[in-house]
Motif scaffolding. Structure first.
Motif, PDB file in Angstrom:
ATOM      1  N   LYS A 154      34.168  -3.537  29.714  1.00 58.20           N
ATOM      2  CA  LYS A 154      32.821  -3.816  30.214  1.00 58.20           C
ATOM      3  C   LYS A 154      32.290  -2.644  31.040  1.00 58.20           C
ATOM      4  O   LYS A 154      31.086  -2.345  31.026  1.00 58.20           O
ATOM      5  CB  LYS A 154      32.812  -5.099  31.034  1.00 58.20           C
ATOM      6  N   GLU A 175      31.111  -0.019  28.718  1.00 54.95           N
ATOM      7  CA  GLU A 175      29.785  -0.395  28.214  1.00 54.95           C
ATOM      8  C   GLU A 175      28.690   0.029  29.188  1.00 54.95           C
ATOM      9  O   GLU A 175      27.633   0.534  28.773  1.00 54.95           O
ATOM     10  CB  GLU A 175      29.712  -1.903  27.986  1.00 54.95           C
ATOM     11  N   ASP A 194      25.755   2.601  28.278  1.00 54.94           N
ATOM     12  CA  ASP A 194      24.368   2.139  28.397  1.00 54.94           C
ATOM     13  C   ASP A 194      23.537   3.050  29.286  1.00 54.94           C
ATOM     14  O   ASP A 194      22.303   3.083  29.182  1.00 54.94           O
ATOM     15  CB  ASP A 194      24.332   0.704  28.954  1.00 54.94           C
TER      16      ASP A 194
END
Length: 347
Positions: A178, A181, A185
């Motif tokens: 996570k 990510e 992003d």
């Protein structure tokens, strides 16, 4: 927080990448979830992403940590045998993944191992070797089939009172993924994420062009600055399980923290440490536990059948065994005292 797995630390040595990437990273290091979390970002102008990444770690840790006020996993355990508990999308995703791994691991991982890990409590001041009768009773509650998931309502229900989830074996991997990510992003291309040994190397290192990071594998039987060897990796995660960090000694016998859900005792085989190299850290976490349970020979046979999965086995006999994909790139530290083993010599 009780982490079922406590991986050995992986030392990182940079060696490659290009424009708009700094040689010295923006770095933050915080003690969270009972371990040190370190994030290094090399992209110029991306220092603010560190806070976003750590905010994500803290948010997930608060939801997942056992014995933590407000923890969703705690609430699930508290309502065992009583009622389903509605959880966040993050926690449902993690529990769903744990269920899948429990199904696929052939007994090496059971998400409902909590009654056993809490009974032994290895790694805490009150750790003890339970009586056989206590272990037998706890084993009756270890059965992932009795974990009921409702995808529509996002609820988790443990069918029997006394059941407990323990997702420590995959939680750090889940959180690592996570965090990666978050970095992607925010257009981060070059970084290192280290959640207490769950390591992800993003992009290439800042000291050259298109050259991978060199990741050193720590000797599980020596001080933290001693490595058994190293491998070059890019956009990969390295996750390790071992017997060397968290253990309990009773009457001269040492019990480590990696438990067999079928016996209620730690796995007993020839492995001192195993490092799994794969694309997703949560998969590396799961595989490191499952493969550890198999021992070197069966574990190697299993790894060599998987796609995009490699493994480095370190044994109690000071031997190193490599899966097919890392044999040509692993560099042995000649000063470590370890020697390369031949899997064909094992029974």
């Amino acid at each position: 927080m009780y982490w079922l797995l406590l991986p050995l630390v992986l030392l990182l040595v940079a060696c490659g990448q290009e424009a708009k990437v700094n040689k010295e990273p923006y770095t933050d290091n915080q003690f969270l979830m009972g371990t040190y979390v370190t994030i290094r970002i090399y992209d110029d102008g991306k220092e603010d992403v560190l806070k976003k990444a750590f905010d994500r770690v803290k948010d997930l840790a608060n939801k997942i940590t056992v014995n933590e006020p407000g923890s969703e996993i705690d609430e699930i355990n508290a309502e065992a045998g009583v009622k389903p508990v509605k959880v966040s999308d993050d926690v449902f995703e993690l529990v769903e993944k744990a269920y899948q791994i429990s199904q696929e691991s052939d007994g090496g991982f059971d998400m409902a191992i909590g009654p056993i890990t809490q009974l032994w409590h290895i790694g805490f001041d009150d750790a003890r070797k339970p009586a056989q009768a206590e272990i037998d009773e706890a084993l009756k509650l270890v059965d992932y089939h009795k974990v009921k998931l409702n995808e529509k309502d996002k609820t988790v229900y443990l069918e029997e009172k006394g059941m407990q989830l323990d997702l420590g074996a995959i939680a750090k991997g889940f959180i690592t993924d996570k965090v990666v990510e978050v970095l992607k992003d925010n257009d981060v291309t070059t970084a290192i994420v280290d959640l207490g040994g769950n390591v992800y190397v993003l992009g290439h290192s800042p000291r050259g062009t298109d050259t991978p990071w060199t990741v050193g594998i720590q000797d599980p039987n020596q001080a933290r600055n001693v490595t058994v060897g190293s491998v070059p990796e890019t956009n990969k995660t390295l996750v390790t399980s071992g017997i060397y960090e968290r253990y309990l000694t009773v009457d001269g016998k040492t019990y480590h923290h990696l438990f067999n859900p079928k016996t209620g005792y730690p796995f007993d085989n020839d492995i001192a440490g195993i490092t799994i190299i794969t694309d997703k850290s949560v998969d590396g976490d799961a595989l490191s536990t499952a493969v550890f349970s198999m021992g070197v020979k069966k574990g190697m046979e299993f790894v060599d059948k998987q796609k995009n999965v490699e493994a480095i086995f370190v044994t109690k006999e000071d031997k190193i065994y490599l899966s097919a994909g890392v044999k040509d790139v692993f560099e042995l530290n000649e000063e470590s005292g370890y020697t390369m083993g031949d899997i064909n010599d094992l029974k």
